[in-house]
Design a protein around this motif. Structure first.
Motif, PDB file in Angstrom:
ATOM      1  N   PRO A  28       0.848  -1.202   0.000  1.00  0.00           N
ATOM      2  CA  PRO A  28       0.000   0.000   0.000  1.00  0.00           C
ATOM      3  C   PRO A  28       0.881   1.249   0.000  1.00  0.00           C
ATOM      4  CG  PRO A  28      -0.610  -1.502   1.787  1.00  0.00           C
ATOM      5  CD  PRO A  28       0.661  -2.024   1.180  1.00  0.00           C
ATOM      6  N   MET A  29       0.416   2.300  -0.618  1.00  0.00           N
ATOM      7  CA  MET A  29       1.199   3.535  -0.737  1.00  0.00           C
ATOM      8  C   MET A  29       1.584   4.100   0.629  1.00  0.00           C
ATOM      9  SD  MET A  29       2.757   5.190  -2.818  1.00  0.00           S
ATOM     10  CE  MET A  29       3.173   6.630  -3.687  1.00  0.00           C
ATOM     11  N   TRP A  30       0.692   4.035   1.613  1.00  0.00           N
ATOM     12  CA  TRP A  30       1.008   4.593   2.938  1.00  0.00           C
ATOM     13  C   TRP A  30       2.179   3.852   3.564  1.00  0.00           C
ATOM     14  CZ3 TRP A  30       1.101   1.579   7.243  1.00  0.00           C
ATOM     15  CH2 TRP A  30       0.397   0.369   7.199  1.00  0.00           C
ATOM     16  N   GLN A  31       2.263   2.545   3.323  1.00  0.00           N
ATOM     17  CA  GLN A  31       3.355   1.762   3.893  1.00  0.00           C
ATOM     18  C   GLN A  31       4.688   2.156   3.245  1.00  0.00           C
ATOM     19  OE1 GLN A  31       2.841  -2.470   3.431  1.00  0.00           O
ATOM     20  NE2 GLN A  31       3.706  -2.860   5.439  1.00  0.00           N
ATOM     21  N   PHE A  32       4.673   2.335   1.937  1.00  0.00           N
ATOM     22  CA  PHE A  32       5.866   2.782   1.221  1.00  0.00           C
ATOM     23  C   PHE A  32       6.286   4.159   1.719  1.00  0.00           C
ATOM     24  CE2 PHE A  32       7.499   5.280  -2.436  1.00  0.00           C
ATOM     25  CZ  PHE A  32       8.726   4.650  -2.575  1.00  0.00           C
ATOM     26  N   SER A  33       5.332   5.076   1.844  1.00  0.00           N
ATOM     27  CA  SER A  33       5.623   6.434   2.313  1.00  0.00           C
ATOM     28  C   SER A  33       6.239   6.421   3.708  1.00  0.00           C
ATOM     29  CB  SER A  33       4.347   7.279   2.324  1.00  0.00           C
ATOM     30  OG  SER A  33       3.854   7.423   1.024  1.00  0.00           O
ATOM     31  N   GLN A  34       5.740   5.544   4.567  1.00  0.00           N
ATOM     32  CA  GLN A  34       6.270   5.455   5.927  1.00  0.00           C
ATOM     33  C   GLN A  34       7.721   4.981   5.913  1.00  0.00           C
ATOM     34  OE1 GLN A  34       4.753   6.447   8.854  1.00  0.00           O
ATOM     35  NE2 GLN A  34       6.834   6.183   9.600  1.00  0.00           N
ATOM     36  N   LYS A  35       8.056   4.043   5.046  1.00  0.00           N
ATOM     37  CA  LYS A  35       9.429   3.545   4.954  1.00  0.00           C
ATOM     38  C   LYS A  35      10.370   4.643   4.474  1.00  0.00           C
ATOM     39  CE  LYS A  35       8.192  -1.257   4.416  1.00  0.00           C
ATOM     40  NZ  LYS A  35       8.140  -2.416   3.546  1.00  0.00           N
ATOM     41  N   VAL A  36       9.924   5.425   3.498  1.00  0.00           N
ATOM     42  CA  VAL A  36      10.738   6.545   3.009  1.00  0.00           C
ATOM     43  C   VAL A  36      10.941   7.562   4.124  1.00  0.00           C
ATOM     44  CG1 VAL A  36      10.770   8.489   1.393  1.00  0.00           C
ATOM     45  CG2 VAL A  36      10.084   6.220   0.588  1.00  0.00           C
TER      46      VAL A  36
END
Length: 58
Positions: A28-36
């Motif tokens: 999910p995009m939110w998970q990717f954003s959190q990792k960044v």
């Protein structure tokens, strides 16, 4: 902290961001954003110049 050390840390961060980007397709995009956000925050804690170096490269 010398410039070579900062550059080395920035290079590692960029590799980590690229890794997350490659794996992002199934997340999910939110998970990717959190990792960044986590990578950038950790760089910021090391030295603000590292974040600048990462931003210059991506």
């Amino acid at each position: 902290m010398n410039e070579d050390t900062k550059r080395h840390i920035a290079d590692i961060a960029i590799e980590l961001l690229n890794f997350h980007f490659e794996r992002q397709a199934g997340e999910p995009m939110w998970q990717f954003s959190q990792k960044v956000e986590d990578v950038i925050t950790r760089c910021e804690h090391i030295h603000p110049d590292v974040v600048k170096m990462v931003h210059e490269e991506i």
